[in-house]
Design a protein around this motif. Structure first.
Motif, PDB file in Angstrom:
ATOM      1  N   UNK A 163       0.833  -1.210   0.000  1.00 58.87           N
ATOM      2  CA  UNK A 163       0.000   0.000   0.000  1.00 58.87           C
ATOM      3  C   UNK A 163       0.865   1.256   0.000  1.00 58.87           C
ATOM      4  N   UNK A 164       1.872   1.263   0.860  1.00 62.19           N
ATOM      5  CA  UNK A 164       2.751   2.430   0.978  1.00 62.19           C
ATOM      6  C   UNK A 164       3.481   2.677  -0.334  1.00 62.19           C
ATOM      7  N   UNK A 165       4.042   1.619  -0.911  1.00 61.08           N
ATOM      8  CA  UNK A 165       4.814   1.771  -2.144  1.00 61.08           C
ATOM      9  C   UNK A 165       3.944   2.283  -3.291  1.00 61.08           C
ATOM     10  N   UNK A 166       2.750   1.700  -3.457  1.00 64.03           N
ATOM     11  CA  UNK A 166       1.871   2.141  -4.537  1.00 64.03           C
ATOM     12  C   UNK A 166       1.358   3.558  -4.315  1.00 64.03           C
ATOM     13  N   UNK A 167       1.051   3.880  -3.065  1.00 64.42           N
ATOM     14  CA  UNK A 167       0.574   5.227  -2.756  1.00 64.42           C
ATOM     15  C   UNK A 167       1.629   6.263  -3.109  1.00 64.42           C
ATOM     16  N   UNK A 168       2.863   5.997  -2.696  1.00 65.95           N
ATOM     17  CA  UNK A 168       3.957   6.917  -3.011  1.00 65.95           C
ATOM     18  C   UNK A 168       4.154   6.996  -4.524  1.00 65.95           C
TER      19      UNK A 168
END
Length: 276
Positions: free
Chosen positions: A74-79
């Motif tokens: 989630x964090x990687x895709x959001x960034x």
């Protein structure tokens, strides 16, 4: 729809599309997929190797690595998505203005691009992040504002070619304003290279975020991020290899997926490179 059809008919395009869909679905449904709470500490299962109970093992605090990696998606895709969105907006606007108006406007924007390109992006990002509070929002903004130059150059080149077409002269004769010509006539015709740049930019943004988190300047613990999981694992690599191997493979797989998707998009949108 035609672009999607061509992408699906391409063997690597189909594979990269399916892989990207899996990554996105994992990020969207992380709370339902993760078998454990990614922040739950269990001191009785510290550094437990991969087992049926913990398929990817546990970390230094007994937290389930699989659950943390799922939430890290989630964090990687959001960034990646937000940072690329910012760079696309800035790069498209500046590139469109430079390509459409030319002259002094083009000169000023082109020199600004040259100045920004003089600084290695990773060092520029590190310099800015060092003075800001490390957070997901700051990382997304900084990556986006330091990676728009390539998009601006692509859009500028497309607009320099498109502005001489007959449909642009027809729009001017019909009394269309500059903004209408830019956004309704020129920009839709310049979308293919923008889509390619966006797809490739997602992988690059994920890689930068992972590097920043690895250096301790990115997403801060206990929020799970592939980069800070690598940092936690480097101190005990000899006794707990899984702490570094699995997050590293996740970064490799995700970046490779979006890079392949971008390369395939570039091939299908350029008839001279199309081989199927």
């Amino acid at each position: 729809m035609e672009t999607f059809r061509l992408l699906w008919s391409h063997p690597w395009g189909r594979r990269s599309l399916l892989a990207a869909a899996v990554i996105i679905l994992i990020a969207l449904f992380a709370p339902y997929i993760a078998p454990y709470d990614p922040l739950a500490i269990d001191v009785q299962h510290v550094l437990e190797p991969p087992t049926l109970k913990h398929p990817l093992g546990t970390d230094l605090l007994g937290r389930d690595l699989l659950s943390r990696m799922i939430y890290g998606t989630r964090v990687s895709l959001e960034v990646g998505l937000v940072a690329v969105g910012i760079s696309l907006v800035v790069g498209t606007i500046l590139g469109a203005l430079a390509g459409y108006y030319g002259g002094l406007v083009d000169t000023v924007i082109s020199r600004l691009i040259d100045i920004m390109l003089c600084f290695p992006s990773i060092f520029l990002i590190l310099a800015v992040i060092a003075y800001l509070e490390p957070s997901i929002l700051n990382i997304m903004i900084v990556i986006g504002l330091t990676s728009w130059m390539g998009v601006a150059r692509l859009v500028r080149a497309e607009f320099l070619s498109l502005r001489e077409r007959e449909f642009v002269f027809s729009a001017r004769l019909a009394g269309a304003s500059d903004l209408r010509i830019i956004f309704y006539h020129l920009l839709p015709n310049a979308l293919p290279p923008i889509l390619v740049a966006a797809t490739l930019g997602i992988g690059n943004a994920i890689l930068i975020e992972s590097a920043l988190s690895f250096l301790g300047l990115g997403v801060q613990p206990p929020i799970p991020s592939w980069g800070n999981m690598l940092t936690e694992g480097k101190s005990c690599l000899e006794v707990a290899w899984w702490l570094s191997v699995f997050p590293g493979l996740a970064i490799l797989f995700t970046v490779l997926t979006f890079n392949l998707l971008g390369e395939t998009l570039q091939e299908i949108t350029n008839p001279r490179k199309r081989r199927f």
